[in-house]
Design a protein around this motif. Sequence first.
Motif, PDB file in Angstrom:
ATOM      1  N   PHE A  91       0.816  -1.211   0.000  1.00  0.00           N
ATOM      2  CA  PHE A  91       0.000   0.000   0.000  1.00  0.00           C
ATOM      3  C   PHE A  91       0.851   1.262   0.000  1.00  0.00           C
ATOM      4  CE2 PHE A  91      -3.368  -2.898   1.529  1.00  0.00           C
ATOM      5  CZ  PHE A  91      -4.301  -2.635   0.538  1.00  0.00           C
ATOM      6  N   LEU A  92       1.976   1.240   0.667  1.00  0.00           N
ATOM      7  CA  LEU A  92       2.870   2.394   0.681  1.00  0.00           C
ATOM      8  C   LEU A  92       3.422   2.671  -0.720  1.00  0.00           C
ATOM      9  CD1 LEU A  92       4.225   4.528   2.428  1.00  0.00           C
ATOM     10  CD2 LEU A  92       6.114   2.942   2.767  1.00  0.00           C
ATOM     11  N   SER A  93       3.794   1.624  -1.450  1.00  0.00           N
ATOM     12  CA  SER A  93       4.291   1.818  -2.818  1.00  0.00           C
ATOM     13  C   SER A  93       3.177   2.348  -3.726  1.00  0.00           C
ATOM     14  CB  SER A  93       4.867   0.517  -3.379  1.00  0.00           C
ATOM     15  OG  SER A  93       3.834  -0.421  -3.604  1.00  0.00           O
ATOM     16  N   TYR A  94       1.960   1.942  -3.487  1.00  0.00           N
ATOM     17  CA  TYR A  94       0.833   2.450  -4.265  1.00  0.00           C
ATOM     18  C   TYR A  94       0.705   3.967  -4.079  1.00  0.00           C
ATOM     19  CZ  TYR A  94      -3.930   3.528  -5.598  1.00  0.00           C
ATOM     20  OH  TYR A  94      -5.030   4.104  -6.154  1.00  0.00           O
ATOM     21  N   PHE A  95       0.790   4.434  -2.846  1.00  0.00           N
ATOM     22  CA  PHE A  95       0.666   5.867  -2.578  1.00  0.00           C
ATOM     23  C   PHE A  95       1.838   6.650  -3.151  1.00  0.00           C
ATOM     24  CE2 PHE A  95      -2.101   4.377   0.993  1.00  0.00           C
ATOM     25  CZ  PHE A  95      -3.276   4.888   0.480  1.00  0.00           C
TER      26      PHE A  95
END
Length: 157
Positions: A40-44
């Motif tokens: 999820f962090l890489s998505y943001f």
Amino acid sequence: MGIARKCCMSCRSALAREDGLTLIEVAAALVILSLISLYFLSYFTNSAAQSKLINQQLSATHLANAKLHEIQSMAFDQLQQYASSGSSLPEQAEDIYSIQTIVSSSHPEYPFNSDFLYITVTVYWSKDPDHPEQYRHQISLVGAARRDYQKNGGAQT
């Protein structure tokens, strides 16, 4: 009553045997939670970079559109001089953008008409670090100027 008492005692003995989580189970849960969080962090992070690029693209489109309207408001004879010389209008640089304008009497996507001059405005941004003379991104808009447009006050004939 005897059956209920037996059931209650077996539940208590099962709870008494439960000692809690082992260190391996806790570590496995943390690894799984970390992997999900990293996803999820890489998505943001990717969405922030994509948003920045889209904002730059939108700004470049607005610059190109404003320049196109500015060139279209020039006198047709003046534009014809640029078209006949084959040179582009002076290049402009604004912050991170570079604007190139070309006026020509023909365009490959449109049929030839001597009453029209075609104006191509290209906005470049983000210089390529590997090739300093090139840009990574560009937006091009094509418009036209009509010979008798200004004589008629902008009215179509």
